[in-house]
Scaffold this active site. Structure first.
Site, short mmCIF file in Angstrom:
data_model
loop_
_atom_site.label_atom_id
_atom_site.label_comp_id
_atom_site.label_asym_id
_atom_site.label_seq_id
_atom_site.Cartn_x
_atom_site.Cartn_y
_atom_site.Cartn_z
N CYS A 1 0.75 -1.20 0.16
CA CYS A 1 0.11 0.09 -0.37
C CYS A 1 1.00 1.31 -0.45
CB CYS A 1 -0.83 0.38 1.31
SG CYS A 1 -1.93 -1.57 1.00
N HIS B 1 -3.59 7.08 1.96
CA HIS B 1 -3.43 6.27 1.71
C HIS B 1 -4.98 5.76 2.31
CE1 HIS B 1 -4.13 1.99 0.81
NE2 HIS B 1 -3.69 1.31 2.34
N ASN C 1 -10.15 0.22 -0.26
CA ASN C 1 -8.62 0.31 -0.20
C ASN C 1 -7.70 -0.54 -1.47
OD1 ASN C 1 -5.90 -0.17 0.43
ND2 ASN C 1 -5.96 -1.17 2.82
O1 UT7 Z 1 -3.41 -1.38 3.80
C1 UT7 Z 1 -2.73 -1.48 4.49
C2 UT7 Z 1 -3.57 -0.91 6.27
N1 UT7 Z 1 -4.88 -1.65 6.42
C3 UT7 Z 1 -5.41 -1.16 6.66
O2 UT7 Z 1 -4.94 -0.07 7.74
C4 UT7 Z 1 -6.53 -1.73 7.85
C5 UT7 Z 1 -6.38 -1.84 9.35
N2 UT7 Z 1 -7.66 -2.38 9.81
C6 UT7 Z 1 -8.93 -1.56 9.67
O3 UT7 Z 1 -8.94 -1.21 9.17
C7 UT7 Z 1 -10.18 -2.92 10.93
O4 UT7 Z 1 -8.97 -3.53 12.00
C8 UT7 Z 1 -10.90 -3.47 10.03
C9 UT7 Z 1 -11.76 -2.67 9.27
C10 UT7 Z 1 -10.01 -4.43 8.97
C11 UT7 Z 1 -11.53 -4.57 11.67
O5 UT7 Z 1 -12.60 -3.29 12.58
P1 UT7 Z 1 -12.43 -3.54 13.42
O6 UT7 Z 1 -13.18 -2.11 14.38
O7 UT7 Z 1 -10.60 -3.79 13.78
O8 UT7 Z 1 -12.93 -4.55 14.06
P2 UT7 Z 1 -12.74 -6.14 14.48
O9 UT7 Z 1 -11.79 -6.91 13.82
O10 UT7 Z 1 -12.32 -6.02 15.55
O11 UT7 Z 1 -13.87 -6.90 14.81
C12 UT7 Z 1 -15.46 -6.21 15.54
C13 UT7 Z 1 -16.80 -7.66 15.81
C14 UT7 Z 1 -15.83 -9.03 15.90
O12 UT7 Z 1 -16.75 -9.88 16.14
P3 UT7 Z 1 -16.59 -9.63 17.66
O13 UT7 Z 1 -15.71 -10.82 17.86
O14 UT7 Z 1 -16.94 -8.77 17.91
O15 UT7 Z 1 -18.35 -10.80 17.97
C15 UT7 Z 1 -15.32 -9.46 13.86
O16 UT7 Z 1 -15.63 -11.23 13.92
O17 UT7 Z 1 -17.00 -7.40 13.51
C16 UT7 Z 1 -16.62 -8.50 13.10
N3 UT7 Z 1 -16.55 -8.35 12.04
C17 UT7 Z 1 -17.30 -8.21 10.79
N4 UT7 Z 1 -18.70 -8.52 11.12
C18 UT7 Z 1 -19.63 -8.64 9.67
C19 UT7 Z 1 -14.90 -8.47 10.65
N5 UT7 Z 1 -15.64 -8.14 9.45
C20 UT7 Z 1 -17.06 -8.17 9.28
C21 UT7 Z 1 -17.49 -8.20 8.68
N6 UT7 Z 1 -18.97 -7.63 8.77
N7 UT7 Z 1 -17.23 -7.99 7.20
#
Ligand code: UT7
Length: 323
Positions: free
Chosen positions: A113, A250, A280
Site C-alpha cells: 500500500c 492511503h 482500499n
Molecule cells: O492497507 C493496509 C492497511 N490496512 C489497514 O489499515 C486496515 C486496518 N484495520 C482496519 O481497518 C480494521 O481493523 C478492520 C476494518 C479490518 C476491522 O475493524 P475493527 O473495528 O478493528 O473490527 P474487529 O476486527 O475488532 O471486529 C469486530 C467484530 C468482530 O466480531 P466479534 O468478535 O466482536 O463478535 C468481527 O468478527 O466485527 C466482526 N467482523 C465483521 N462483521 C460483519 C469482522 N469483519 C466483519 C464484516 N462484517 N465484514
C-alpha cells in the site's frame, strides 16, 4: 536545483462497481457494519480477464494526455504494484510495450500500500540526480485477485484501480516555494510481517496465496506510523502542519484517516477521502485520491500537498509536494 514536477495525472477504474449490499449476499456482513467500521460504501472490482496492466495503461494514457506529451518523451516508467500480471516481467514493461515505447527503462516497485510513495521517492531521486528527465509513475492494483472471498474480515475492504502521474525535471530555487516534490520519507519494519501478508509466493508455495491481516493491530500501527511519517516530512521541510493545504492519505479506513488527523491536530476538512468510493486499492489509493481532489478543484496549482501511506511489511512513508 532540479525538482520533479507533476505535469499530468490520470486514473482508471474497472467498470464493475460492487456495493456493500452485493457483498452481503455472498459473505456474512452488512452495509451498516462496513460503513460504520471502515467508511467504505462500494469498491470497483476488475472483471474476469481484466488485468493490472489494463488499468495501469488506462491511467497512464490519461496522465500523458493531461501532461500534453506522448510516450516517446518518457525516459522511464515505474509501476507500483503488488498484483502484477505475471511474476515476471515487471508490469511496467508490459505498460511500456502497450504505450508503444521502445526506449528508456521500465520497472516495478513493491511496497504494497506504500508503493506509490516509494515509487515517488525513486522517481524524484532519479530526476534530481539527472538520470531521467521525464518519468511516468503508476500505482495499479487488482487486489480482488489476492483476496479470500470467504473471509469477511478482509474481502470487504479492498478494491481495484490505478492512478498515474507524469513527473518532469524543472529548475527550482531549492526552497519550499518550488513546484514539485519537496521531500520524501520512507520507512519499514520487517518484524511486523505477520500482521499483513499473503499465504503464498513463488519461492514458498508456487502460488500467489491470499491476503491475511490482523486488522486491529494494523489499525493501531497505521495511525502511529502515518502520523510519524507526516511529521518527519513536514519537519524536513521546516513546514508547520497548518501550512499544508491538503493531506492525501492511503485510503484504508475512514477511522484511520480521522484518528491520524485527530492525533496531529489536522483540520479534517483538509484530508482527502475517497475510501467510500474506492475501498482500499493498495498502491493505487494515493494517486486515485490525489487525482480525484485535483479534478474536483480542491487541489490547485501552488498548493502544498502531503501524501502518505502504510502497508504490508510494514512499509510506510510520506511525500511533500508543491502542486
Ligand atoms: O492497507 C493496509 C492497511 N490496512 C489497514 O489499515 C486496515 C486496518 N484495520 C482496519 O481497518 C480494521 O481493523 C478492520 C476494518 C479490518 C476491522 O475493524 P475493527 O473495528 O478493528 O473490527 P474487529 O476486527 O475488532 O471486529 C469486530 C467484530 C468482530 O466480531 P466479534 O468478535 O466482536 O463478535 C468481527 O468478527 O466485527 C466482526 N467482523 C465483521 N462483521 C460483519 C469482522 N469483519 C466483519 C464484516 N462484517 N465484514
Amino acid at each position: 536545483m532540479i525538482r520533479a514536477r507533476i505535469i499530468g495525472s490520470g486514473i482508471c477504474l474497472p467498470a464493475n462497481i460492487v456495493t456493500n449490499d452485493e457483498l452481503a449476499k455472498k459473505v456474512d456482513t452488512s452495509d451498516a457494519w462496513i460503513r460504520e467500521r471502515t467508511g467504505i460504501h462500494q469498491r470497483y472490482i476488475a472483471l474476469p480477464g481484466e488485468k493490472t496492466s489494463d488499468l495501469a495503461v488506462g491511467a497512464a494514457r490519461e496522465a500523458l494526455i493531461d501532461a500534453g506529451i506522448d510516450a516517446g518523451e518518457l525516459d522511464m516508467i515505474i509501476c507500483a504494484t503488488t498484483t502484477p500480471d505475471e511474476t515476471f516481467p515487471a508490469t511496467a514493461t508490459i505498460v511500456q510495450s502497450r504505450l508503444g515505447m521502445a526506449h528508456g527503462a521500465a520497472f516495478d516497485v513493491q511496497a504494497v500500500c506504500s508503493g506509490f510513495i516509494y515509487g515517488l521517492s525513486v522517481a524524484d531521486s532519479l530526476i534530481r540526480t539527472g538520470a531521467a528527465r521525464t518519468i511516468l509513475l503508476i500505482g495499479a492494483e487488482t487486489m480482488s485477485r489476492l483476496l479470500d472471498w470467504n473471509d469477511r474480515t478482509t474481502c470487504v475492504l479492498f478494491g481495484d484501480g490505478a492512478g498515474a502521474v507524469v513527473l518532469q525535471a524543472h529548475e527550482g530555487r531549492g526552497d519550499n516555494a518550488d513546484q514539485g516534490v519537496l521531500n520524501t520519507r520512507l520507512f519499514s519494519d520487517g518484524r511486523l510481517h505477520d500482521m499483513l501478508y499473503t499465504t503464498g509466493g513463488v519461492s514458498s508455495t508456487q502460488t500467489a496465496g491470499v491476503l491475511k491481516m490482523q486488522g486491529k493491530e494494523v489499525f493501531k500501527h497505521a495511525v502511529t506510523n502515518i502520523a510519524a511519517a507526516i511529521t518527519a516530512s513536514a519537519e524536513a521541510a521546516h513546514v508547520a502542519l497548518d501550512q499544508i493545504d491538503w493531506f492525501v492519505p492511503h485510503q484504508a479506513n475512514q477511522r484511520i484517516l480521522d484518528g491520524t488527523a485527530r492525533r496531529l491536530g489536522i483540520d479534517p476538512a483538509k484530508v482527502v477521502s475517497t475510501v467510500a468510493l474506492h475501498g482500499n486499492t493498495s498502491a493505487a489509493s494515493v494517486p486515485l485520491a490525489l487525482v480525484t481532489a485535483v479534478r474536483d478543484g480542491r487541489i490547485k496549482r501552488g498548493d502544498l500537498v502531503l501524501l502518505e501511506a502504510m502497508g504490508g511489511g510494514f512499509t510506510w512513508g510520506a511525500a511533500l509536494v508543491r502542486w
